[in-house]
Design a protein around this motif. Structure first.
Motif, PDB file in Angstrom:
ATOM      1  N   VAL A   1      64.355  23.757  20.855  1.00  0.00           N
ATOM      2  CA  VAL A   1      64.492  24.319  22.195  1.00  0.00           C
ATOM      3  C   VAL A   1      63.316  25.234  22.528  1.00  0.00           C
ATOM      4  O   VAL A   1      62.727  25.159  23.611  1.00  0.00           O
ATOM      5  N   GLU A   2      62.948  26.092  21.584  1.00  0.00           N
ATOM      6  CA  GLU A   2      61.888  27.071  21.842  1.00  0.00           C
ATOM      7  C   GLU A   2      60.549  26.397  22.129  1.00  0.00           C
ATOM      8  O   GLU A   2      59.809  26.808  23.033  1.00  0.00           O
ATOM      9  N   LEU A   3      60.235  25.347  21.375  1.00  0.00           N
ATOM     10  CA  LEU A   3      58.971  24.626  21.570  1.00  0.00           C
ATOM     11  C   LEU A   3      58.876  24.092  23.000  1.00  0.00           C
ATOM     12  O   LEU A   3      57.864  24.289  23.692  1.00  0.00           O
ATOM     13  N   VAL A   4      59.913  23.426  23.453  1.00  0.00           N
ATOM     14  CA  VAL A   4      59.881  22.811  24.784  1.00  0.00           C
ATOM     15  C   VAL A   4      59.863  23.878  25.879  1.00  0.00           C
ATOM     16  O   VAL A   4      59.107  23.777  26.849  1.00  0.00           O
ATOM     17  N   LEU A   5      60.663  24.935  25.725  1.00  0.00           N
ATOM     18  CA  LEU A   5      60.660  26.012  26.719  1.00  0.00           C
ATOM     19  C   LEU A   5      59.289  26.686  26.793  1.00  0.00           C
ATOM     20  O   LEU A   5      58.841  27.091  27.864  1.00  0.00           O
TER      21      LEU A   5
END
Length: 200
Positions: free
Chosen positions: A120-124
């Motif tokens: 999630v963090e990578l894409v956000l």
């Protein structure tokens, strides 16, 4: 993106009455956070067959429908052609695998996409880079749901924890609220959905 194979198989049968209804309430929730955007451009991220984005086309100057599934993109391409839509384009692309350095947007929205993303963090973070200064990321997804046990999707999100993660990335003015509760809408379980607005 995770689960692309599954979406490839169901693309032609994806637009069920239930999904059309959820897309309608999701796009209505997103619309409340869109202001004076007639000169702005938007990305429907993880667009699927474009159910949410199609409802919001008139809010923006232009919209890019982006998904990792070629079959889903073919479905939305057909809708754009059939409806003679002039202000929309499509892109088949996987943000988890590579970066599009020249892509920019004033608004990015993602409806029931986050739960499919392993990182999630990578894409956000990558979406943060795509946003123009002052741009908005709008997320619609499920509230954390302990009744959902799955190896392929997250069991929803805690709004406070998600806001904390997004603040760490650099997003600001984050606000969120639960806007819908439905029966058996999340992996066969009763569930509630939230909308979150964050600014760059």
């Amino acid at each position: 993106m995770a689960n692309t194979d599954k979406f490839e198989m169901i693309a032609s049968m994806y637009d069920t009455p239930e999904r059309i209804h959820i897309a309608k309430v999701s796009s209505d929730a997103i619309r409340e956070y869109v202001a004076d955007a007639k000169s702005k451009n938007a990305i429907d991220f993880g667009c699927g067959t474009g159910l949410v984005g199609m409802n919001l086309l008139n809010e923006f100057q232009s919209m890019l429908f982006l998904d990792t599934s070629p079959n889903m993109i073919n479905q939305i391409k057909q809708k754009i052609t059939d409806s003679h839509i002039r202000n929309a384009d499509t892109l088949c692309f996987d943000f988890e695998k590579e970066i599009l350095s020249d892509l920019r947007a004033d608004y990015i929205f993602m409806a029931q996409v986050l739960l499919h993303l392993p990182d999630v963090e990578l894409v956000l973070s990558r979406l943060f880079d795509v946003l123009n200064e002052g741009g908005h990321l709008l997320i619609v997804d499920f509230d954390k749901n302990e009744n959902v046990v799955s190896e392929v999707v997250h069991n929803g999100f805690d709004q406070v924890e998600l806001a904390r993660l997004m603040t760490k990335i650099g997003y600001r003015d984050i606000q969120s609220r639960t806007f819908y509760t439905g029966s058996k809408i999340f992996m066969g379980q009763d569930a509630s959905m939230f909308v979150l607005d964050a600014q760059k």
